[in-house]
Design a protein around this motif. Structure first.
Motif, mmCIF file in Angstrom:
data_model
loop_
_atom_site.group_PDB
_atom_site.id
_atom_site.type_symbol
_atom_site.label_atom_id
_atom_site.label_comp_id
_atom_site.label_asym_id
_atom_site.label_seq_id
_atom_site.Cartn_x
_atom_site.Cartn_y
_atom_site.Cartn_z
ATOM 1 N N HIS A 72 16.768 51.961 19.260
ATOM 2 C CA HIS A 72 15.468 52.133 19.800
ATOM 3 C C HIS A 72 15.501 51.517 21.189
ATOM 4 C CE1 HIS A 72 11.029 52.574 19.428
ATOM 5 N NE2 HIS A 72 11.078 51.283 20.303
ATOM 6 N N VAL A 73 15.304 52.577 21.981
ATOM 7 C CA VAL A 73 15.128 52.128 23.630
ATOM 8 C C VAL A 73 13.589 51.786 24.006
ATOM 9 C CG1 VAL A 73 15.830 53.117 25.961
ATOM 10 C CG2 VAL A 73 17.243 53.717 23.941
ATOM 11 N N ILE A 74 13.762 50.800 24.913
ATOM 12 C CA ILE A 74 12.244 50.268 25.588
ATOM 13 C C ILE A 74 12.803 50.227 26.982
ATOM 14 C CG2 ILE A 74 10.565 48.916 25.795
ATOM 15 C CD1 ILE A 74 11.427 47.863 22.644
ATOM 16 N N ILE A 75 11.808 51.094 28.065
ATOM 17 C CA ILE A 75 12.128 51.153 29.296
ATOM 18 C C ILE A 75 10.762 50.667 30.037
ATOM 19 C CG2 ILE A 75 11.917 53.510 29.411
ATOM 20 C CD1 ILE A 75 13.904 53.299 31.722
ATOM 21 N N ARG A 76 10.731 49.784 30.953
ATOM 22 C CA ARG A 76 9.557 49.332 31.708
ATOM 23 C C ARG A 76 9.833 49.510 33.091
ATOM 24 N NH1 ARG A 76 10.699 45.479 27.609
ATOM 25 N NH2 ARG A 76 8.951 45.427 26.192
ATOM 26 N N SER A 77 8.700 49.837 33.658
ATOM 27 C CA SER A 77 8.760 50.232 35.016
ATOM 28 C C SER A 77 9.212 48.987 36.044
ATOM 29 C CB SER A 77 7.057 50.574 35.616
ATOM 30 O OG SER A 77 6.159 49.666 35.260
#
Length: 102
Positions: free
Chosen positions: A84-89
């Motif tokens: 599961h990938v979580i990417i934030r600005s």
């Protein structure tokens, strides 16, 4: 590059990998390299990221990270294989490493 604490991980995940993207290291490339580390392979041996998400759209959406904007801005989550990938600005990328158990 990894943090491991089984008590805090959701079921089905065995580890956590944290990395970052930058204007010189676009999100799609940073994610590809991180997933290669997780899988223990070179990036060219991975399944295509494009099977899970549009890499060009991801790079266009995030562009240059907004440093100092933790918990604000855009967050995108998606799955690649068992991970599961979580990417934030703000430039952070978190990968919950899936277990190999069925």
């Amino acid at each position: 590059m990894t943090d491991h604490d089984d008590d805090s991980l959701p079921d089905g995940f065995s580890d956590v990998l944290h990395t970052r993207f930058s204007s010189d290291n676009p999100p799609s490339e940073a994610i590809g390299r991180a997933l290669a580390v997780v899988e223990g392979v070179v990036p060219t041996e991975l399944s295509l990221l494009s099977e899970s998400v549009d890499p060009e759209a991801l790079d266009a959406l995030f562009g240059t990270p907004i440093i100092g904007q933790e918990n604000r801005g855009v967050t995108v989550e998606f799955s690649v294989s068992d991970h599961h990938v979580i990417i934030r600005s703000d430039g952070s990328i978190t990968i919950l490493v899936g277990t190999d158990e069925e």
